[in-house]
Design an enzyme around this catalytic site. Structure first.
Site, short mmCIF file in Angstrom:
data_model
loop_
_atom_site.label_atom_id
_atom_site.label_comp_id
_atom_site.label_asym_id
_atom_site.label_seq_id
_atom_site.Cartn_x
_atom_site.Cartn_y
_atom_site.Cartn_z
CG ASP A 1 58.40 50.45 42.38
OD1 ASP A 1 58.06 49.89 43.44
OD2 ASP A 1 57.68 51.27 41.79
CE LYS B 1 51.72 49.23 37.99
NZ LYS B 1 51.95 49.60 39.40
#
Length: 419
Positions: free
Chosen positions: A307, A14
């Protein structure tokens, strides 16, 4: 169940997909991006540059970008809607700071609740002007770009997005800039700039980008997203009878703190290959079910696994002893208050977990049961809950499956292959 076994390939990274779209748009010529992540967030980045006149074609897992460089960008006719993508908002702010026109950017309710001043402050020091249209420090905002000036910026907190915004503003505005980090954050932007031939120096925590450098088109291959792989790594580690191979995964040292922590906990993890793609190390990971011990996180580790905290918290519920996760204040400002969302979600499934101001304390080893997890529309909470379902005594459901499309559009399809 009988374990997570087989071979898996996760979608494109991403963070790298965002940067590939940006640098391709800033380049002169035609760029082919392979294995681009067609998630909602990354599509917002492509759409933003299309609205400024860049020619972008999407097909399969490939994106073709044809650009004449930033000097040919056109003002967007309307406010650019960035949805839920904080990466797009902050990195795009850097690019737009050097544009000779004004742009309005906006987002959904979640993105509009996230702070922007951490990025607008250094960009304002460079000469850009910002106007917050409804609430100070939050989207929507107007960016009035123009000629920028050199700055030497000391980062108050580690943030790859802020660092990247400053570097992109300098590159687009063709000015000299330096950024000093106390703790190293993700370096995808620096690595990709170097792969493009941009002269960038990292010395003792100070990153320097020199003035008057331009980008020329260069094809890009995006490696698999380590943050997506982390869910399957966790699944194999905590599900008895598992042995899973994950191929073509990005192994950037600033991203794989999760692996390092799992190994410290006793996880059986093997990296059998290492290659470079666009200056990014890439490899194959083999992970097996393991007996784990509790751990504590060091402050320097946090940027390398920020994350992965929700899925690491799930792993900690299956480790012997008490795990202490502190220094996580940054999680209060993600898609939601991710400390709170993680604690509430795992509590719903029977975890012995306590919320602290700066993190959480997790007691293992705990038998988990089924439940209905409130995701707060956070993709990482939803995926963590569904990985937990592999070891719970009852069914797990989440109140929002669609939020997973932000980063991992085919997550449920791959999950169903193992159930």
């Amino acid at each position: 169940m009988n374990g997570i076994n087989g071979t898996l390939i996760v979608p494109g990274d991403k963070s790298i997909s965002h940067r590939a779209a940006i640098l391709a748009s800033l380049s002169t010529g035609k760029t082919v991006i392979d294995n681009f992540l067609f998630s909602e967030d990354c599509l917002r980045t492509l759409d933003a540059f299309q609205e400024m006149g860049v020619q972008i074609t999407k097909r399969n897992q490939q994106v073709i970008v044809e650009s004449e460089g930033p000097s040919k960008f056109l003002p967007a006719k309307n406010a650019i809607d960035l949805g839920n993508s904080g990466t797009t908002a902050r990195l795009l702010a850097g690019v737009l700071s050097a544009m000779p026109f004004s742009t309005v950017i906006k987002g959904d309710s979640s993105l509009s609740s996230r702070p922007m001043k951490r990025v607008t402050e250094p960009l304002s020091m460079m000469g850009a002007k910002f106007k917050f249209l409804q609430r100070d420090g939050h989207l929507p905002m107007t960016i009035e770009g123009g000629r920028l000036k050199q700055i030497d910026y000391e980062m108050p907190v580690a943030s790859a997005q802020v660092k990247s915004a400053v570097l992109l503003a300098a590159l687009t505005g063709q000015v000299h800039v330096s950024v000093t980090e106390q703790t190293k954050s993700r370096d995808h932007t620096e690595r990709m700039l170097e792969a493009y031939g941009i002269h960038i120096e990292d010395k003792n925590g100070t990153i320097t980008l020199r003035e008057n450098q331009v980008l020329h088109a260069k094809n890009i291959e995006v490696p698999g997203d380590f943050s997506s792989a982390a869910y399957w790594i966790a699944a194999a580690v905590i599900t008895p009878g598992s042995e899973l191979t994950i191929e073509h995964v990005g192994l950037n040292p600033t991203r794989i703190g999760f692996l390092n922590v799992l190994k410290r906990m006793g996880a059986s993890i093997e990296i059998i290959e290492k290659l470079d793609a666009m200056n990014e190390p890439v490899g194959t990971i083999i992970v097996r079910y393991s007996t784990l011990n509790a751990t504590s996180l060091e402050i320097d580790e946090i940027p390398t696994l920020i994350d992965e905290i929700p899925i690491l918290a799930l792993v900690a519920t299956q480790a012997e002893g008490t795990s202490h996760f502190h220094h996580l204040e940054e999680l209060r400002f993600k898609e939601t208050d991710r400390i709170k969302a993680t604690v509430l979600g795992l509590e719903e499934l029977g975890a012995d977990i306590q919320m602290k101001d700066d993190g959480m304390v997790i007691q293992g080893r705990t038998r988990l049961h089924g439940g209905v997890v409130k995701t707060f529309h956070d993709h990482r909470i939803a995926m963590t809950a569904m990985i937990a379902s592999l070891i719970t005594s009852g069914d797990v459901t989440v109140d929002d499956q669609d939020c997973v499309k932000i980063s991992y559009p085919n997550f449920f399809e791959q999950l169903n292959e193992f159930i």
